[in-house]
Write an enzyme that holds these catalytic residues in place. Structure first.
Site, PDB file in Angstrom:
ATOM      1  N   HIS A 193       0.764  -1.188   0.105  1.00 37.98           N
ATOM      2  CA  HIS A 193       0.117   0.080   0.097  1.00 37.98           C
ATOM      3  C   HIS A 193       0.738   1.186  -0.056  1.00 37.98           C
ATOM      4  O   HIS A 193       0.547   2.083  -0.819  1.00 37.98           O
ATOM      5  CB  HIS A 193      -0.955   0.129   1.416  1.00 37.98           C
ATOM      6  CG  HIS A 193      -1.446   1.288   1.410  1.00 37.98           C
ATOM      7  ND1 HIS A 193      -3.108   1.579   1.263  1.00 37.98           N
ATOM      8  CD2 HIS A 193      -1.247   2.493   1.946  1.00 37.98           C
ATOM      9  CE1 HIS A 193      -3.385   2.828   1.457  1.00 37.98           C
ATOM     10  NE2 HIS A 193      -2.136   3.344   2.014  1.00 37.98           N
ATOM     11  N   GLU A 194       1.904   1.297   0.789  1.00 36.15           N
ATOM     12  CA  GLU A 194       2.565   2.419   0.762  1.00 36.15           C
ATOM     13  C   GLU A 194       3.547   2.684  -0.246  1.00 36.15           C
ATOM     14  O   GLU A 194       3.735   3.674  -0.804  1.00 36.15           O
ATOM     15  CB  GLU A 194       3.371   2.419   2.216  1.00 36.15           C
ATOM     16  CG  GLU A 194       2.729   2.609   3.432  1.00 36.15           C
ATOM     17  CD  GLU A 194       1.801   3.884   3.606  1.00 36.15           C
ATOM     18  OE1 GLU A 194       2.610   5.037   3.146  1.00 36.15           O
ATOM     19  OE2 GLU A 194       0.788   3.870   4.106  1.00 36.15           O
ATOM     20  N   HIS A 197       1.803   4.477  -2.857  1.00 40.38           N
ATOM     21  CA  HIS A 197       1.930   6.058  -2.957  1.00 40.38           C
ATOM     22  C   HIS A 197       3.017   6.460  -3.808  1.00 40.38           C
ATOM     23  O   HIS A 197       2.833   7.445  -4.431  1.00 40.38           O
ATOM     24  CB  HIS A 197       2.019   6.629  -1.483  1.00 40.38           C
ATOM     25  CG  HIS A 197       0.784   6.462  -0.725  1.00 40.38           C
ATOM     26  ND1 HIS A 197      -0.639   7.049  -1.189  1.00 40.38           N
ATOM     27  CD2 HIS A 197       0.530   6.018   0.372  1.00 40.38           C
ATOM     28  CE1 HIS A 197      -1.255   6.829  -0.326  1.00 40.38           C
ATOM     29  NE2 HIS A 197      -0.777   6.338   0.856  1.00 40.38           N
ATOM     30  N   TYR A 208      -3.542  14.759  -2.481  1.00 38.59           N
ATOM     31  CA  TYR A 208      -3.850  14.058  -1.102  1.00 38.59           C
ATOM     32  C   TYR A 208      -5.038  14.606  -0.356  1.00 38.59           C
ATOM     33  O   TYR A 208      -4.659  15.244   0.870  1.00 38.59           O
ATOM     34  CB  TYR A 208      -2.562  13.760  -0.508  1.00 38.59           C
ATOM     35  CG  TYR A 208      -2.921  12.605   0.553  1.00 38.59           C
ATOM     36  CD1 TYR A 208      -2.934  11.388   0.139  1.00 38.59           C
ATOM     37  CD2 TYR A 208      -2.530  12.785   1.749  1.00 38.59           C
ATOM     38  CE1 TYR A 208      -3.319  10.265   1.009  1.00 38.59           C
ATOM     39  CE2 TYR A 208      -2.705  11.740   2.828  1.00 38.59           C
ATOM     40  CZ  TYR A 208      -3.058  10.496   2.275  1.00 38.59           C
ATOM     41  OH  TYR A 208      -3.201   9.545   3.099  1.00 38.59           O
ATOM     42  N   GLU A 217      -5.776   6.897  -1.529  1.00 34.85           N
ATOM     43  CA  GLU A 217      -5.522   5.953  -0.567  1.00 34.85           C
ATOM     44  C   GLU A 217      -6.496   4.458  -1.082  1.00 34.85           C
ATOM     45  O   GLU A 217      -5.731   3.594  -0.668  1.00 34.85           O
ATOM     46  CB  GLU A 217      -6.460   6.246   0.712  1.00 34.85           C
ATOM     47  CG  GLU A 217      -5.680   7.396   1.545  1.00 34.85           C
ATOM     48  CD  GLU A 217      -4.350   6.547   2.215  1.00 34.85           C
ATOM     49  OE1 GLU A 217      -4.603   5.318   2.394  1.00 34.85           O
ATOM     50  OE2 GLU A 217      -3.384   6.953   2.519  1.00 34.85           O
ATOM     51  N   ASP A 294      -8.535  14.407   8.559  1.00 37.66           N
ATOM     52  CA  ASP A 294      -7.926  13.634   7.579  1.00 37.66           C
ATOM     53  C   ASP A 294      -8.013  13.982   6.288  1.00 37.66           C
ATOM     54  O   ASP A 294      -8.388  13.216   5.291  1.00 37.66           O
ATOM     55  CB  ASP A 294      -9.067  12.152   7.690  1.00 37.66           C
ATOM     56  CG  ASP A 294      -8.428  11.038   6.996  1.00 37.66           C
ATOM     57  OD1 ASP A 294      -7.289  10.800   7.015  1.00 37.66           O
ATOM     58  OD2 ASP A 294      -9.264  10.300   6.492  1.00 37.66           O
ATOM     59  N   HIS A 299      -8.691   8.776   4.389  1.00 41.46           N
ATOM     60  CA  HIS A 299      -8.735   7.397   4.728  1.00 41.46           C
ATOM     61  C   HIS A 299     -10.336   7.065   5.095  1.00 41.46           C
ATOM     62  O   HIS A 299     -10.417   5.503   5.234  1.00 41.46           O
ATOM     63  CB  HIS A 299      -8.059   7.297   6.093  1.00 41.46           C
ATOM     64  CG  HIS A 299      -6.641   7.397   5.870  1.00 41.46           C
ATOM     65  ND1 HIS A 299      -6.027   8.493   6.267  1.00 41.46           N
ATOM     66  CD2 HIS A 299      -5.490   6.552   5.547  1.00 41.46           C
ATOM     67  CE1 HIS A 299      -4.746   8.334   5.930  1.00 41.46           C
ATOM     68  NE2 HIS A 299      -4.427   7.317   5.575  1.00 41.46           N
TER      69      HIS A 299
END
Length: 381
Positions: A193-194, A197, A208, A217, A294, A299
């Site tokens: 997932h990271e 990015h 974002y 996300e 957020d 998220h």
């Protein structure tokens, strides 16, 4: 992409932990403040550098290992190229911060080096490789930038650090607080997932905040889930579609950070609260576009496109990284297909263009896609 650091644990969950567990508050507050302190880091890290070298590269890689391979041919309109260079393989460097926050830290494993006794190093190294394999073997993309970018990771960042993040140049993993979260290398889908990015950074550069941030996300959740499914050999019907299940300790009343199959059901915990993700536009959460909320619910509202992808993949059946994943990848990586500030409806329409372009002879793909977006309340024309 905005300068905000993209982390797997949103700030609102960390704030809940600090409130529920006073003894953890100092470590949690440091995690939050560390993100704020380095918020601008990604803003100055460009996705293309003159000569293929980024500013400040010196400490990241041995001088004999360039960050990129030789420059690729200019990108063209239409579907992304689907063949990686002959003999291409991942190039990985894993560092140890030894509980400090200076990056990248001490080099502990380079590409092809034998495994160490440190499980976090092994997990990071393997996770970087598994993500490279999905991009290369399934979508013909040589690393995050399509040009052999070296994948760099740092483990043991900070003390009881409750997060993992991509900072614009590398992956960083904390060891968790041991009460709610374990080490952040333990979850393959979180690693992928990271890194996702980074893929977004080198392709569409989704902003974002708000709906483009939620798509950012969501795309990364898709990448994370697909990498895990591919490694485990699960098809769309047998996959659990959970993100971060391996991060939670037994203390947490829940199964994961997020559920792509059933957004809003991943956890319901006295300290963490209830999973706030919606699965349909009827329940979209409209929040201010600031860090305290957020970034507009990036998220939270990602549950909607997550559910759309799940519906799409399970309707098609078979390995989700094949046809369903290919449509999402084409939408992300085809030049000009989506803007940085794309909203849900426009992204959905772009996936339809990708599906028709890639699968012109397979009408069931378009039919499944339209049904999926309709299932989350987004009409696609």
């Amino acid at each position: 992409m905005t300068g905000t650091r993209c982390t797997i644990i949103p700030g609102y969950l960390l704030a809940r932990i600090a409130e529920a567990e006073p003894e953890l508050a100092p470590a949690v507050q440091f995690t939050l403040q560390d993100a704020l302190h380095t918020r601008g880091r990604r803003e100055v890290v460009a996705t293309r550098w003159p000569g293929g070298q980024p500013p400040g590269q010196g400490g990241f890689l041995p001088p004999t290992m360039p960050l990129h391979r030789e420059p690729a041919a200019p990108e063209q309109a239409g579907p992304p190229r689907t063949v990686v260079p002959e003999g291409a393989a991942p190039r990985r460097s894993v560092y140890d911060a030894d509980g400090a926050t200076t990056l990248p830290g001490r080099l502990v494993r380079g590409e092809g080096d034998p495994a160490t006794e440190d499980v976090a190093v092994t997990e990071a190294y393997d996770g970087l490789g598994a993500t490279w394999e999905l991009l290369a073997r399934s979508y013909g993309r040589d690393s995050l930038d399509g040009n052999g970018l070296v994948l760099v990771a740092t483990v043991h960042y900070g003390q009881d650090y409750d997060n993992a993040f991509w900072d614009g140049r590398q992956m960083v993993f904390g060891d968790g607080d041991g009460v709610y979260f374990t080490r952040f290398t333990a979850s393959l889908d979180v690693i992928a997932h990271e890194l996702g990015h980074g893929l977004v950074q080198y392709t569409s550069g989704l902003t974002y905040v708000g709906q483009p941030g939620a798509l950012n996300e969501s795309v990364c959740d898709v990448i994370g889930s697909l990498v895990r499914q591919r490694v485990l050999g699960h098809d769309a019907g047998s996959a659990d579609w959970l993100i971060g299940a391996d991060l939670l300790t037994d203390r947490v009343q829940g199964v994961a950070l997020r559920s792509m199959a059933a957004p809003g059901t991943a956890y319901d915990d006295p300290a963490l609260g209830a999973d706030p993700q919606p699965a349909h536009m009827d329940d979209y959460v409209d929040l201010p576009h600031d860090a305290d909320n957020d970034n507009g619910g990036v998220h939270i509202n990602s549950g909607i496109p997550n559910k759309a992808f799940h519906l799409f993949a399970t309707e098609l059946g078979g390995p989700a990284w094949e046809r369903a994943g290919q449509v999402w990848f084409d939408t992300l990586a085809t030049r000009g297909r989506i803007a940085r500030d794309v909203d849900f409806a426009t992204f959905a329409a772009a996936t339809l263009v990708s599906a028709r372009e890639r699968y012109a002879d397979a009408p069931e793909v378009v039919e499944a896609l339209l049904g999926a977006w309709d299932g989350v309340g987004i009409a696609v024309s």
